[in-house]
Design an enzyme around this catalytic site. Structure first.
Site, PDB file in Angstrom:
ATOM      1  N   ARG A  41       0.898  -1.120  -0.168  1.00 47.08           N
ATOM      2  CA  ARG A  41       0.101  -0.065  -0.082  1.00 47.08           C
ATOM      3  C   ARG A  41       0.971   1.378   0.016  1.00 47.08           C
ATOM      4  NH1 ARG A  41      -3.562   2.793   4.447  1.00 47.08           N
ATOM      5  NH2 ARG A  41      -5.308   3.671   3.208  1.00 47.08           N
ATOM      6  N   ALA A 103      -7.097   7.628   0.109  1.00 41.87           N
ATOM      7  CA  ALA A 103      -6.891   6.197   0.129  1.00 41.87           C
ATOM      8  C   ALA A 103      -8.182   5.701   1.081  1.00 41.87           C
ATOM      9  CB  ALA A 103      -5.387   5.759   0.156  1.00 41.87           C
ATOM     10  N   SER A 104      -8.938   4.984   0.554  1.00 43.35           N
ATOM     11  CA  SER A 104      -9.844   4.368   1.655  1.00 43.35           C
ATOM     12  C   SER A 104      -9.168   3.231   2.532  1.00 43.35           C
ATOM     13  CB  SER A 104     -10.959   3.524   1.001  1.00 43.35           C
ATOM     14  OG  SER A 104     -11.631   4.400  -0.048  1.00 43.35           O
ATOM     15  N   ALA A 105      -9.945   3.189   3.709  1.00 42.88           N
ATOM     16  CA  ALA A 105      -9.375   2.339   4.990  1.00 42.88           C
ATOM     17  C   ALA A 105      -9.108   1.004   4.313  1.00 42.88           C
ATOM     18  CB  ALA A 105     -10.379   2.238   6.091  1.00 42.88           C
TER      19      ALA A 105
END
Length: 397
Positions: A41, A103-105
């Site tokens: 990530r 950036a989503s969880a």
């Protein structure tokens, strides 16, 4: 960071996947674990991100070079990370910073991937490329040729494209308006949005095969919560239900630029006065599940709190208005305990507080429904919300 970098990354990834598994209530599926291992990530985050300790705190910048530990911790925390503010234009006042890309969880990312029900060979359109991380996971699972991602912001689109290439992925990255979909690669088996919508664009349904799935975060003008999973039918429509979830950034083409005292409440308005027994906090400071249901009845109404409004006898005022700015209501609390009646001021062709009262009565009469009892039907002629079953529906404003 003093630990050897590859070891640190592996440890961070294991911790993240454990956190995701706790959120899901089961282990992350092996195919998605492999995708996560191949798609670190942190490689998809820009060097500058914006962080906040909670929703009430302002966003503050975090630079990778200056604060490497804080930056890396955010990259592998199960939290959303803001990657752009104010559409790429940083404000002079830091308190005015508003997220415009993120950036989503990871737990939400993997939950949505599960809800898609993907299988080898499926073709996917992603609305909102963001960092490119989600498109990378999809490409690892399905192959680059089966993934198209569209991003409205040229800078964000180019960063996503660069990050994908740097990590060995080459899905189609299109810079364009996601509400229009991307007909060049249609039809798709799945359409997934990484931004929330107030109305589901019908083009998404047109570009999805019958039996295909559309998954999108949902919000309305009253609440900001929920994932909507639609199945496309043979009749040109789509139908589905909601699951509760966290809020997403709203699709840019569906934003409202309304300001209460610039566009709605004018000096020459002469409102009518009445009273209500409905506690304003019961509708506008209630659990998100309550507000979600109310939003589906109220449609185009939104609200704003005004504390200490500098008015005699008024401690707190709740404003409610239509999204076209033609009608509004103000509900006043005088600051006394055990209040039984609140003063109401209303202006415009619609009695919007009466609509709020009716929606709250409906919610009580139907057993206080939450998102899991609500659904949506989308047709070429409009969109209908429903409770429990599609036959119990009403037009969504």
């Amino acid at each position: 960071m003093t630990t050897h970098q590859p070891d640190l990354e592996q440890t961070a990834l294991r911790g993240l996947l454990q956190a995701v598994s706790r959120h899901l209530g089961h282990d992350v599926a092996p195919e998605w674990c492999r995708a996560a291992e191949a798609t670190p990530r942190h490689r998809f985050l820009p060097d500058r991100i914006w962080l906040s300790s909670d929703d009430d705190e302002p966003l503050t910048p975090c630079d990778r070079e200056r604060e490497p530990d804080r930056w890396f911790a955010a990259a592998y925390g199960d939290v959303p990370v803001v990657t752009q503010i104010n559409d790429g234009h940083e404000p002079e006042d830091a308190s005015d910073a508003s997220p415009s890309s993120s950036a989503s969880a990871p737990s939400v990312v993997f939950q949505m991937l599960e809800l898609l029900g993907l299988a080898p060979g499926m073709r996917v359109l992603e609305i909102g490329a963001g960092t490119g991380f989600n498109a990378a996971l999809l490409s690892h699972r399905l192959g680059d040729v089966n993934v198209t991602t569209i991003e409205i912001d040229p800078t964000v689109a180019e960063l996503a494209r660069s990050s994908l290439r740097a990590n060995g992925y080459a899905p189609a990255v299109v810079c364009g308006d996601g509400s229009l979909g991307w007909s060049a690669e249609a039809p798709y088996d799945r359409v997934v949005a990484t931004c929330s919508v107030r109305q589901v664009p019908y083009t998404w349904i047109e570009q999805t095969r019958p039996g295909g799935v559309i998954l999108t975060p949902w919000c309305d003008d009253w609440s900001h919560c929920g994932l909507l999973r639609l199945t496309v039918g043979d009749d040109g429509g789509a139908m589905g239900r909601y699951t509760p979830d966290s809020a997403f950034i709203l699709m840019r083409t569906q934003r409202h630029d309304l300001r209460l005292f610039r566009d709605v409440v004018m000096d020459d308005h002469v409102p009518t006065e009445s009273t209500t027994t409905l506690d304003p906090w019961a509708v506008a400071d209630s659990p998100i599940e309550t507000q979600f249901a109310l939003g589906h009845r109220l449609g185009d109404l939104w609200y704003a709190w005004h504390h200490d409004p500098d008015l005699d006898g008024v401690d707190t005022r709740l404003w409610v208005a239509t999204t076209d700015g033609t009608s509004w209501a103000a509900v006043d609390w005088d600051g006394t305990d055990n209040t039984e009646h609140y003063t109401v001021w209303q202006h415009g062709p619609r009695r919007v507080w009466n609509e709020v009262e009716a929606a709250h009565r409906w919610w009580l009469d139907n057993g206080r429904p939450g998102p899991d009892r609500l659904g949506l039907t989308v047709t070429p002629n409009g969109q209908w919300a429903w409770l429990d079953h599609p036959t119990n529906s009403w037009p969504l404003r």
